[in-house]
Design a protein around this motif. Sequence first.
Motif, PDB file in Angstrom:
ATOM      1  N   ASP A 372       0.836  -1.205   0.000  1.00  8.17           N
ATOM      2  CA  ASP A 372       0.000   0.000   0.000  1.00  8.17           C
ATOM      3  C   ASP A 372       0.871   1.256   0.000  1.00  8.17           C
ATOM      4  OD1 ASP A 372      -2.397  -1.351  -0.059  1.00  8.17           O
ATOM      5  OD2 ASP A 372      -2.656  -1.346   2.125  1.00  8.17           O
ATOM      6  N   GLU A 373       1.938   1.232   0.775  1.00  3.34           N
ATOM      7  CA  GLU A 373       2.849   2.379   0.822  1.00  3.34           C
ATOM      8  C   GLU A 373       3.545   2.574  -0.522  1.00  3.34           C
ATOM      9  OE1 GLU A 373       4.756   5.630   2.693  1.00  3.34           O
ATOM     10  OE2 GLU A 373       3.048   4.390   3.329  1.00  3.34           O
ATOM     11  N   ILE A 374       3.978   1.483  -1.123  1.00  2.00           N
ATOM     12  CA  ILE A 374       4.615   1.563  -2.439  1.00  2.00           C
ATOM     13  C   ILE A 374       3.637   2.115  -3.465  1.00  2.00           C
ATOM     14  CG2 ILE A 374       5.518   0.151  -4.337  1.00  2.00           C
ATOM     15  CD1 ILE A 374       6.785  -1.666  -2.182  1.00  2.00           C
ATOM     16  N   ILE A 375       2.419   1.597  -3.457  1.00  2.00           N
ATOM     17  CA  ILE A 375       1.401   2.028  -4.419  1.00  2.00           C
ATOM     18  C   ILE A 375       1.096   3.515  -4.261  1.00  2.00           C
ATOM     19  CG2 ILE A 375      -1.046   1.782  -5.016  1.00  2.00           C
ATOM     20  CD1 ILE A 375      -0.659  -1.249  -4.232  1.00  2.00           C
ATOM     21  N   ALA A 376       0.963   3.962  -3.011  1.00  3.18           N
ATOM     22  CA  ALA A 376       0.689   5.378  -2.769  1.00  3.18           C
ATOM     23  C   ALA A 376       1.815   6.256  -3.302  1.00  3.18           C
ATOM     24  CB  ALA A 376       0.483   5.620  -1.273  1.00  3.18           C
ATOM     25  N   ASN A 377       3.045   5.839  -3.113  1.00  4.45           N
ATOM     26  CA  ASN A 377       4.181   6.622  -3.603  1.00  4.45           C
ATOM     27  C   ASN A 377       4.234   6.649  -5.128  1.00  4.45           C
ATOM     28  OD1 ASN A 377       5.338   7.519  -1.152  1.00  4.45           O
ATOM     29  ND2 ASN A 377       6.266   5.502  -0.811  1.00  4.45           N
ATOM     30  N   ILE A 378       3.947   5.514  -5.758  1.00  6.88           N
ATOM     31  CA  ILE A 378       3.943   5.481  -7.221  1.00  6.88           C
ATOM     32  C   ILE A 378       2.879   6.418  -7.774  1.00  6.88           C
ATOM     33  CG2 ILE A 378       3.447   4.034  -9.240  1.00  6.88           C
ATOM     34  CD1 ILE A 378       4.675   1.678  -7.718  1.00  6.88           C
ATOM     35  N   ASN A 379       1.671   6.309  -7.262  1.00  7.59           N
ATOM     36  CA  ASN A 379       0.563   7.113  -7.793  1.00  7.59           C
ATOM     37  C   ASN A 379       0.693   8.590  -7.469  1.00  7.59           C
ATOM     38  OD1 ASN A 379      -0.781   5.029  -9.129  1.00  7.59           O
ATOM     39  ND2 ASN A 379      -1.881   4.400  -7.274  1.00  7.59           N
ATOM     40  N   ALA A 380       1.480   8.923  -6.440  1.00  8.80           N
ATOM     41  CA  ALA A 380       1.718  10.334  -6.106  1.00  8.80           C
ATOM     42  C   ALA A 380       2.958  10.875  -6.802  1.00  8.80           C
ATOM     43  CB  ALA A 380       1.862  10.482  -4.594  1.00  8.80           C
ATOM     44  N   GLY A 381       3.591  10.044  -7.608  1.00  7.05           N
ATOM     45  CA  GLY A 381       4.774  10.488  -8.336  1.00  7.05           C
ATOM     46  C   GLY A 381       6.032  10.536  -7.492  1.00  7.05           C
ATOM     47  N   ARG A 382       6.016   9.929  -6.303  1.00  7.92           N
ATOM     48  CA  ARG A 382       7.193   9.927  -5.439  1.00  7.92           C
ATOM     49  C   ARG A 382       8.019   8.660  -5.703  1.00  7.92           C
ATOM     50  NH1 ARG A 382       2.946  11.477  -1.763  1.00  7.92           N
ATOM     51  NH2 ARG A 382       2.840   9.307  -1.023  1.00  7.92           N
ATOM     52  N   MET A 383       8.462   8.518  -6.930  1.00  9.55           N
ATOM     53  CA  MET A 383       9.129   7.279  -7.338  1.00  9.55           C
ATOM     54  C   MET A 383      10.416   7.028  -6.570  1.00  9.55           C
ATOM     55  SD  MET A 383       8.297   4.788  -9.233  1.00  9.55           S
ATOM     56  CE  MET A 383       7.044   5.591 -10.218  1.00  9.55           C
ATOM     57  N   GLY A 476      17.334  -3.875 -13.726  1.00  7.72           N
ATOM     58  CA  GLY A 476      15.931  -4.169 -13.496  1.00  7.72           C
ATOM     59  C   GLY A 476      15.062  -2.945 -13.233  1.00  7.72           C
ATOM     60  N   ASP A 477      13.816  -3.028 -13.693  1.00 11.64           N
ATOM     61  CA  ASP A 477      12.783  -2.038 -13.419  1.00 11.64           C
ATOM     62  C   ASP A 477      11.455  -2.771 -13.492  1.00 11.64           C
ATOM     63  OD1 ASP A 477      11.576   0.338 -12.824  1.00 11.64           O
ATOM     64  OD2 ASP A 477      12.091   1.360 -14.691  1.00 11.64           O
ATOM     65  N   ASP A 478      10.392  -2.153 -13.054  1.00 11.42           N
ATOM     66  CA  ASP A 478       9.094  -2.826 -13.069  1.00 11.42           C
ATOM     67  C   ASP A 478       8.734  -3.256 -14.491  1.00 11.42           C
ATOM     68  OD1 ASP A 478       6.481  -3.254 -11.337  1.00 11.42           O
ATOM     69  OD2 ASP A 478       5.860  -2.494 -13.300  1.00 11.42           O
ATOM     70  N   VAL A 479       8.369  -4.516 -14.657  1.00 10.62           N
ATOM     71  CA  VAL A 479       8.207  -5.070 -15.995  1.00 10.62           C
ATOM     72  C   VAL A 479       7.030  -4.445 -16.753  1.00 10.62           C
ATOM     73  CG1 VAL A 479       6.712  -7.019 -15.381  1.00 10.62           C
ATOM     74  CG2 VAL A 479       8.303  -7.238 -17.297  1.00 10.62           C
ATOM     75  N   TYR A 480       6.003  -3.954 -16.027  1.00 15.08           N
ATOM     76  CA  TYR A 480       4.857  -3.329 -16.692  1.00 15.08           C
ATOM     77  C   TYR A 480       4.904  -1.806 -16.614  1.00 15.08           C
ATOM     78  CZ  TYR A 480       2.728  -7.955 -16.961  1.00 15.08           C
ATOM     79  OH  TYR A 480       2.460  -9.272 -17.249  1.00 15.08           O
ATOM     80  N   GLY A 481       6.054  -1.250 -16.224  1.00 12.56           N
ATOM     81  CA  GLY A 481       6.158   0.192 -16.166  1.00 12.56           C
ATOM     82  C   GLY A 481       5.192   0.816 -15.173  1.00 12.56           C
ATOM     83  N   TYR A 482       4.838   0.075 -14.108  1.00 14.51           N
ATOM     84  CA  TYR A 482       4.005   0.577 -13.004  1.00 14.51           C
ATOM     85  C   TYR A 482       2.544   0.785 -13.391  1.00 14.51           C
ATOM     86  CZ  TYR A 482       8.780   1.489 -11.525  1.00 14.51           C
ATOM     87  OH  TYR A 482      10.112   1.349 -11.249  1.00 14.51           O
ATOM     88  N   GLU A 483       2.122   0.287 -14.528  1.00 15.20           N
ATOM     89  CA  GLU A 483       0.732   0.449 -14.951  1.00 15.20           C
ATOM     90  C   GLU A 483      -0.239  -0.186 -13.952  1.00 15.20           C
ATOM     91  OE1 GLU A 483      -0.998   1.804 -17.883  1.00 15.20           O
ATOM     92  OE2 GLU A 483       0.790   3.017 -17.575  1.00 15.20           O
ATOM     93  N   TRP A 484       0.175  -1.259 -13.319  1.00 13.36           N
ATOM     94  CA  TRP A 484      -0.691  -1.961 -12.379  1.00 13.36           C
ATOM     95  C   TRP A 484      -1.115  -1.083 -11.211  1.00 13.36           C
ATOM     96  CZ3 TRP A 484       1.476  -2.047  -7.573  1.00 13.36           C
ATOM     97  CH2 TRP A 484       2.845  -1.796  -7.510  1.00 13.36           C
ATOM     98  N   ALA A 485      -0.286  -0.093 -10.846  1.00  9.88           N
ATOM     99  CA  ALA A 485      -0.609   0.759  -9.700  1.00  9.88           C
ATOM    100  C   ALA A 485      -1.836   1.625  -9.961  1.00  9.88           C
ATOM    101  CB  ALA A 485       0.583   1.637  -9.334  1.00  9.88           C
ATOM    102  N   LYS A 486      -2.146   1.886 -11.231  1.00  9.73           N
ATOM    103  CA  LYS A 486      -3.327   2.688 -11.564  1.00  9.73           C
ATOM    104  C   LYS A 486      -4.614   1.997 -11.132  1.00  9.73           C
ATOM    105  CE  LYS A 486      -1.135   4.922 -15.536  1.00  9.73           C
ATOM    106  NZ  LYS A 486      -1.157   5.105 -17.023  1.00  9.73           N
ATOM    107  N   ASP A 487      -4.530   0.707 -10.891  1.00 11.90           N
ATOM    108  CA  ASP A 487      -5.687  -0.055 -10.418  1.00 11.90           C
ATOM    109  C   ASP A 487      -6.206   0.500  -9.090  1.00 11.90           C
ATOM    110  OD1 ASP A 487      -7.529  -2.103 -10.662  1.00 11.90           O
ATOM    111  OD2 ASP A 487      -6.214  -3.653  -9.855  1.00 11.90           O
TER     112      ASP A 487
END
Length: 506
Positions: A372-383, A476-487
């Motif tokens: 949840d913390e990772i997802i929140a950071n991704i969606n807030a642009g805090r990569m 390495g980097d996220d294989v789907y380019g973090y698209e899954w976090a938009k869920d």
Amino acid sequence: MLLNRDDWYDTSRDLQWDCTYVDQKVAFPEQWTGAANIPEEAWRKWDEPFRVSYRDYVRIQREKESGVKAVSGALVRAGIYEKLDPAHVAASHFHMGAITGVEHMAVTLQSRFCRFAPAPAWRNLGVFGMLDETRHTQLNLRFAHDLIKADPRFDWAQKAFHTNEWGVLAVKNFFDDIMLNADCVEASLAASLTVEHGFTNLQFVALAADAMAAGDINWSNLLSSTQTDEARHAQTGFPTLGILMEHDPERAQRALDVAFWRSTRLFQTLTGTAMDYYTPLELRKMSFKEFMLEWVVNHHERVLRDYGLKKPWYWDQFLRALETGHHAMHIGTWFWRPTLFWKPNAGVSKDERAWLNEKYPTWEADFGFMWDEIIANINAGRMEKTLPETLPSLCNLTQLPLGAGMGPHELAEHSLMYNGRLYQFDSEISKWCFEQDPERYAGHRNIIDRFIAGEIQPPDLSGGLAYMSLTPEVMGDDVYGYEWAKDYLPSSNGSPKHAMAGSVSL
């Protein structure tokens, strides 16, 4: 008169003679045979169920090799690889880099059996095992070579074991020990009986089924063809265990208990993550835990029972680790993704998360809040908050991250002082394994040890990446380019279709 094979087979394989020019113990030194205090006549009883002649071996292997090559050639021409799911492809990158070098190590292991195994029938079988492992190495290299034009990560099939990438060092550490350092008896119990006859079912049976379901017929065919050989030469462990139980059962118990735990830790990383996070959700047949219980746990318990051995003292802890260990390993590898040579898949979209909670009832409490913390950071642009600033702390036995053996609720420190040096361990079990033979493990240095010793310059993450030979095209980097976090965005109407997206630069 043409004899039946049974009329001449025992004579052809049981070629034993008394040394006259040198002492028998010089020709077959105990430190390589592992025979110890077991009398020579006991080894004459050593027998294996696969009765194969060289003529039959060559005929069967030629047929298998022709089949693999024909399928591979046709599928490469058909462009099947380009149509595969990216997460599944990432699993094949990981497998190729981690396993190809192991297959080549196994050639040396089997050649040692050919020369130093204490039973003549065992030495004969080692010849076929050596040919098997040579074939497996060549299969992996050919598979990777055909696809290197599509992705430079396939170069790691050959390159990985010539680098200092931390995950590869952990794999090398384990297999160097049980294949290149162990005597024949211990290698037979650890490599043949524990790994090849037990845990490779995960890597070559489970992943072969997942690959077939994913449409990767080429890789599935390679894995299945490999496993047909493993089933034969892996049998050397059973007659060896039988003889050891008659003469030194304590040694047998200790060797199996150490090998089983070290194998568990490695396959948590190699197969657990691939099965539960990289395999496309709609193609998953069994969870890693379910497969372990059916193919490894039941098998190992039966072997122990049949031979009069006890379950390892840590058995209850091991069973608990099936619920959490590989999940902890997975979130760690995803977070430290720049230090990998493949692109990890987070595997925690809403639908995937529901599947994880179904298969592992404590998953949400154990790992959900971290994601949840990772997802929140991704969606807030805090990569930058989802990326490491340093390297993970590693166990001095397994060379895998601390905290990833048992899960997030068992993080007690496990350490000891030996010859003036402090050693850290990922669990009470790994510490116990070290204590069984400290001189064997004390000189091993993981990548953090090398970092502290000043071998990595500059002493930061960039220096670490250079030391591990991780260049931008394979890092390495996220294989789907973090698209899954938009869920998880408020406006999301469901799981997004996985697709490759722009990656985040370091």
